[in-house]
Design a protein around this motif. Structure first.
Motif, PDB file in Angstrom:
ATOM      1  N   PHE A  62       0.794  -1.220   0.000  1.00  0.00           N
ATOM      2  CA  PHE A  62       0.000   0.000   0.000  1.00  0.00           C
ATOM      3  C   PHE A  62       0.828   1.273   0.000  1.00  0.00           C
ATOM      4  CE2 PHE A  62      -4.132   1.729   0.277  1.00  0.00           C
ATOM      5  CZ  PHE A  62      -4.065   2.891   1.028  1.00  0.00           C
ATOM      6  N   SER A  63       2.132   1.163   0.210  1.00  0.00           N
ATOM      7  CA  SER A  63       2.941   2.366   0.362  1.00  0.00           C
ATOM      8  C   SER A  63       4.308   2.176  -0.286  1.00  0.00           C
ATOM      9  CB  SER A  63       3.121   2.696   1.856  1.00  0.00           C
ATOM     10  OG  SER A  63       4.018   3.764   2.034  1.00  0.00           O
ATOM     11  N   VAL A  64       4.859   3.276  -0.772  1.00  0.00           N
ATOM     12  CA  VAL A  64       6.230   3.283  -1.295  1.00  0.00           C
ATOM     13  C   VAL A  64       7.182   3.923  -0.287  1.00  0.00           C
ATOM     14  CG1 VAL A  64       5.512   3.291  -3.708  1.00  0.00           C
ATOM     15  CG2 VAL A  64       5.832   5.467  -2.516  1.00  0.00           C
ATOM     16  N   ALA A  65       6.733   4.055   0.948  1.00  0.00           N
ATOM     17  CA  ALA A  65       7.558   4.689   1.975  1.00  0.00           C
ATOM     18  C   ALA A  65       8.890   3.969   2.181  1.00  0.00           C
ATOM     19  CB  ALA A  65       6.779   4.766   3.291  1.00  0.00           C
ATOM     20  N   PRO A  66       8.944   2.617   2.189  1.00  0.00           N
ATOM     21  CA  PRO A  66      10.261   1.974   2.348  1.00  0.00           C
ATOM     22  C   PRO A  66      11.240   2.348   1.243  1.00  0.00           C
ATOM     23  CG  PRO A  66       8.523   0.403   2.801  1.00  0.00           C
ATOM     24  CD  PRO A  66       7.858   1.630   2.259  1.00  0.00           C
ATOM     25  N   LEU A  67      10.775   2.481   0.012  1.00  0.00           N
ATOM     26  CA  LEU A  67      11.655   2.895  -1.082  1.00  0.00           C
ATOM     27  C   LEU A  67      12.156   4.320  -0.871  1.00  0.00           C
ATOM     28  CD1 LEU A  67       9.738   1.424  -4.152  1.00  0.00           C
ATOM     29  CD2 LEU A  67      11.807   0.529  -3.076  1.00  0.00           C
ATOM     30  N   ARG A  68      11.264   5.184  -0.425  1.00  0.00           N
ATOM     31  CA  ARG A  68      11.671   6.559  -0.174  1.00  0.00           C
ATOM     32  C   ARG A  68      12.649   6.620   0.996  1.00  0.00           C
ATOM     33  NH1 ARG A  68       5.750   9.584  -0.663  1.00  0.00           N
ATOM     34  NH2 ARG A  68       5.476   9.238  -2.907  1.00  0.00           N
ATOM     35  N   PHE A  69      12.403   5.793   2.002  1.00  0.00           N
ATOM     36  CA  PHE A  69      13.306   5.756   3.155  1.00  0.00           C
ATOM     37  C   PHE A  69      14.684   5.263   2.739  1.00  0.00           C
ATOM     38  CE2 PHE A  69      15.148   3.578   6.843  1.00  0.00           C
ATOM     39  CZ  PHE A  69      15.154   4.627   7.752  1.00  0.00           C
ATOM     40  N   ALA A  70      14.721   4.235   1.865  1.00  0.00           N
ATOM     41  CA  ALA A  70      16.006   3.732   1.383  1.00  0.00           C
ATOM     42  C   ALA A  70      16.748   4.800   0.587  1.00  0.00           C
ATOM     43  CB  ALA A  70      15.780   2.489   0.521  1.00  0.00           C
ATOM     44  N   SER A  71      16.013   5.552  -0.240  1.00  0.00           N
ATOM     45  CA  SER A  71      16.643   6.634  -1.003  1.00  0.00           C
ATOM     46  C   SER A  71      17.170   7.724  -0.075  1.00  0.00           C
ATOM     47  CB  SER A  71      15.634   7.225  -1.989  1.00  0.00           C
ATOM     48  OG  SER A  71      15.175   6.238  -2.894  1.00  0.00           O
ATOM     49  N   ILE A  93      20.266  -3.764   2.602  1.00  0.00           N
ATOM     50  CA  ILE A  93      18.927  -3.344   3.028  1.00  0.00           C
ATOM     51  C   ILE A  93      18.117  -2.870   1.830  1.00  0.00           C
ATOM     52  CG2 ILE A  93      17.655  -1.627   4.370  1.00  0.00           C
ATOM     53  CD1 ILE A  93      19.891  -1.748   6.438  1.00  0.00           C
ATOM     54  N   MET A  94      18.740  -2.054   0.975  1.00  0.00           N
ATOM     55  CA  MET A  94      18.034  -1.556  -0.204  1.00  0.00           C
ATOM     56  C   MET A  94      17.652  -2.684  -1.149  1.00  0.00           C
ATOM     57  SD  MET A  94      20.101   1.958  -1.082  1.00  0.00           S
ATOM     58  CE  MET A  94      20.081   3.355   0.051  1.00  0.00           C
ATOM     59  N   ILE A  95      18.559  -3.656  -1.318  1.00  0.00           N
ATOM     60  CA  ILE A  95      18.250  -4.803  -2.174  1.00  0.00           C
ATOM     61  C   ILE A  95      17.078  -5.593  -1.591  1.00  0.00           C
ATOM     62  CG2 ILE A  95      19.118  -7.017  -3.009  1.00  0.00           C
ATOM     63  CD1 ILE A  95      21.866  -5.711  -3.253  1.00  0.00           C
ATOM     64  N   GLY A  96      17.041  -5.744  -0.264  1.00  0.00           N
ATOM     65  CA  GLY A  96      15.923  -6.437   0.370  1.00  0.00           C
ATOM     66  C   GLY A  96      14.604  -5.721   0.166  1.00  0.00           C
ATOM     67  N   VAL A  97      14.619  -4.394   0.308  1.00  0.00           N
ATOM     68  CA  VAL A  97      13.401  -3.611   0.092  1.00  0.00           C
ATOM     69  C   VAL A  97      12.933  -3.750  -1.360  1.00  0.00           C
ATOM     70  CG1 VAL A  97      12.454  -1.279   0.030  1.00  0.00           C
ATOM     71  CG2 VAL A  97      13.893  -1.983   1.946  1.00  0.00           C
ATOM     72  N   LEU A  98      13.859  -3.626  -2.287  1.00  0.00           N
ATOM     73  CA  LEU A  98      13.503  -3.802  -3.702  1.00  0.00           C
ATOM     74  C   LEU A  98      12.978  -5.208  -3.966  1.00  0.00           C
ATOM     75  CD1 LEU A  98      16.482  -1.985  -5.485  1.00  0.00           C
ATOM     76  CD2 LEU A  98      14.112  -1.208  -5.340  1.00  0.00           C
ATOM     77  N   GLY A  99      13.571  -6.204  -3.294  1.00  0.00           N
ATOM     78  CA  GLY A  99      13.109  -7.573  -3.466  1.00  0.00           C
ATOM     79  C   GLY A  99      11.663  -7.759  -3.024  1.00  0.00           C
ATOM     80  N   GLU A 100      11.267  -7.097  -1.938  1.00  0.00           N
ATOM     81  CA  GLU A 100       9.878  -7.189  -1.484  1.00  0.00           C
ATOM     82  C   GLU A 100       8.923  -6.653  -2.550  1.00  0.00           C
ATOM     83  OE1 GLU A 100       8.422  -8.447   1.140  1.00  0.00           O
ATOM     84  OE2 GLU A 100      10.238  -9.118   2.185  1.00  0.00           O
ATOM     85  N   TYR A 101       9.256  -5.527  -3.128  1.00  0.00           N
ATOM     86  CA  TYR A 101       8.386  -4.948  -4.153  1.00  0.00           C
ATOM     87  C   TYR A 101       8.403  -5.784  -5.431  1.00  0.00           C
ATOM     88  CZ  TYR A 101       7.477  -0.756  -1.444  1.00  0.00           C
ATOM     89  OH  TYR A 101       7.045   0.111  -0.474  1.00  0.00           O
ATOM     90  N   ILE A 102       9.553  -6.319  -5.803  1.00  0.00           N
ATOM     91  CA  ILE A 102       9.614  -7.183  -6.978  1.00  0.00           C
ATOM     92  C   ILE A 102       8.785  -8.446  -6.756  1.00  0.00           C
ATOM     93  CG2 ILE A 102      11.145  -8.602  -8.396  1.00  0.00           C
ATOM     94  CD1 ILE A 102      13.312  -6.492  -7.971  1.00  0.00           C
ATOM     95  N   GLY A 103       8.811  -8.958  -5.528  1.00  0.00           N
ATOM     96  CA  GLY A 103       7.970 -10.109  -5.205  1.00  0.00           C
ATOM     97  C   GLY A 103       6.492  -9.805  -5.372  1.00  0.00           C
ATOM     98  N   LYS A 104       6.080  -8.602  -4.970  1.00  0.00           N
ATOM     99  CA  LYS A 104       4.681  -8.210  -5.150  1.00  0.00           C
ATOM    100  C   LYS A 104       4.340  -8.108  -6.632  1.00  0.00           C
ATOM    101  CE  LYS A 104       3.442  -7.795  -0.859  1.00  0.00           C
ATOM    102  NZ  LYS A 104       4.659  -8.386  -0.318  1.00  0.00           N
ATOM    103  N   ILE A 105       5.238  -7.555  -7.416  1.00  0.00           N
ATOM    104  CA  ILE A 105       5.001  -7.461  -8.865  1.00  0.00           C
ATOM    105  C   ILE A 105       4.867  -8.853  -9.469  1.00  0.00           C
ATOM    106  CG2 ILE A 105       5.990  -6.690 -11.049  1.00  0.00           C
ATOM    107  CD1 ILE A 105       7.386  -4.451  -9.507  1.00  0.00           C
ATOM    108  N   LEU A 106       5.741  -9.786  -9.069  1.00  0.00           N
ATOM    109  CA  LEU A 106       5.684 -11.146  -9.577  1.00  0.00           C
ATOM    110  C   LEU A 106       4.365 -11.815  -9.204  1.00  0.00           C
ATOM    111  CD1 LEU A 106       7.103 -13.525 -10.954  1.00  0.00           C
ATOM    112  CD2 LEU A 106       8.091 -14.121  -8.725  1.00  0.00           C
TER     113      LEU A 106
END
Length: 364
Positions: A245-254, A301-314
């Motif tokens: 529901f949120s892109v906050a983790p991506l923004r936090f990583a950035s 950490i950033m790779i893990g966050v991206l992995g979560e979102y990629i998993g949702k896309i998959l």
């Protein structure tokens, strides 16, 4: 191509709400010990709603792969004052999937979600229905009045979760809001049209908009047993909600990357300043190791966050069904009433039969 949906024809007023009716969705998992008592309370609730608003009700028990006798007991519950549906899923798909199954099988207009452990008091439903029918609200959600009985660490974790998920969000998710909520017919129709498979009901029910109102309440103690939501499952649900529901983790990583890059730049300037002013060169090995470990940890950490979102896309691309129904049964109140009427008519015919025979028999 139409990118929106018009649900204005499903709006309700105090005059037509009774015709819409209410579907009560109760996901259950190993709730055999208290299911009969809960159904009795819901039956009393249906009678109250029928007297006050002439509101027809049904209850939908969604068995999410229970290991005990929950399904057997649910099949035996009588349709007194309300219809009874029993939807048994093929395995344990999780509470969010059970809520979707209940929403899909709801045959009345408005939909009410509540837990099967007895912590959501049926007596509060009358107030929620009043906000819908008399107040004209489309989403009536409940929230814990306080968390005084919880530890300081848990309270801070909950506060941090909502602060993170609402960071930069246009539609905020109310803090401490739960799944115990009522949706009007048009709000329920809007929720059905959302296509995503990774669902976070608290966020989606807020995202659809419409008129919403909060009702604070005190959760009742569990009627039996202990909760199945461990700390690990709660963390998993929090990650699910954040990434769905949120892109906050991506923004936090950035933001973290910007901070570290800025810190590294300032550290480099300090080294140059020390060499220029004193002529001393900073020993390189410790600073090099610390820098590499810091940058490596942040990258992981950033790779893990991206992995979560990629998993949702998959998961969305696979488009697998959210749930499978193994069994579905329904007991309608009208059918039971008709059976009783037919039985009374048959009994009356049997009682009158001897008199008719005597009338046709010649005297003497």
């Amino acid at each position: 191509m139409k990118l929106g949906s018009d649900v204005s024809k499903l709006s309700t007023t105090a005059t037509n709400a009774a015709a819409q009716g209410l579907s009560i969705v109760v996901p259950v998992y190993n709730e055999a010990a208290g299911l009969a008592a809960l159904h009795e309370r819901l039956t009393g609730l249906a009678r109250t709603l029928g007297k006050r608003w002439q509101l027809g009700c049904e209850v939908i028990y969604v068995d999410d792969g229970s290991k005990d006798d929950t399904l057997k007991i649910a099949h035996g519950l009588p349709p007194e004052a309300l219809d009874v549906q029993v939807v048994s899923l093929s395995r344990n798909f999780g509470k969010e999937a059970a809520l979707v199954a209940g929403l899909d099988h709801a045959r009345r207009g408005a939909v009410l979600f509540m837990d099967g452990d007895g912590q959501h008091p049926p007596a509060l439903v009358e107030q929620l229905v009043g906000h819908w029918i008399d107040g004209g609200y489309d989403v009536v959600y409940t929230a814990k009045a306080h968390r005084d009985n919880e530890s300081f660490l848990r309270r801070q974790a909950v506060h941090g979760f909502y602060a993170l998920i609402n960071w930069g969000a246009r539609q905020k998710i109310p803090e401490d809001a739960g799944d115990f909520r009522l949706l009007s017919p048009r709000a329920a129709a809007a929720l059905r049209q959302l296509p995503e498979r990774n669902r976070f009901f608290k966020g989606l029910a807020s995202w659809i908009g419409f008129r919403q109102i909060r009702v604070d309440y005190e959760p009742a103690p569990r009627a039996h047993g202990v909760t199945t939501f461990s700390a690990g499952r709660l963390i998993g649900l929090s990650i699910e909600g954040l990434t769905s529901f949120s892109v906050a983790p991506l923004r936090f990583a950035s933001l973290l990357g910007v901070i570290l890059a800025g810190g590294a730049f300032l550290f480099g300037l300090s080294i140059l300043w020390e060499v220029w002013t004193t002529g001393k060169q900073v020993p390189g090995y410790p600073s090099l190791v610390v820098g590499l470990m810091t940058i490596g940890g942040v990258q992981l950490i950033m790779i893990g966050v991206l992995g979560e979102y990629i998993g949702k896309i998959l998961s969305e691309l696979k488009a697998r069904p959210i749930y499978f129904v193994a069994e579905h049964s329904e007991k309608r109140l009208e059918a039971k009433t008709a059976d009783k009427t037919a039985d009374k008519t048959a009994d009356a015919v049997v009682e009158k039969a001897p008199e008719a025979v005597r009338e046709r028999t010649p005297a003497g």
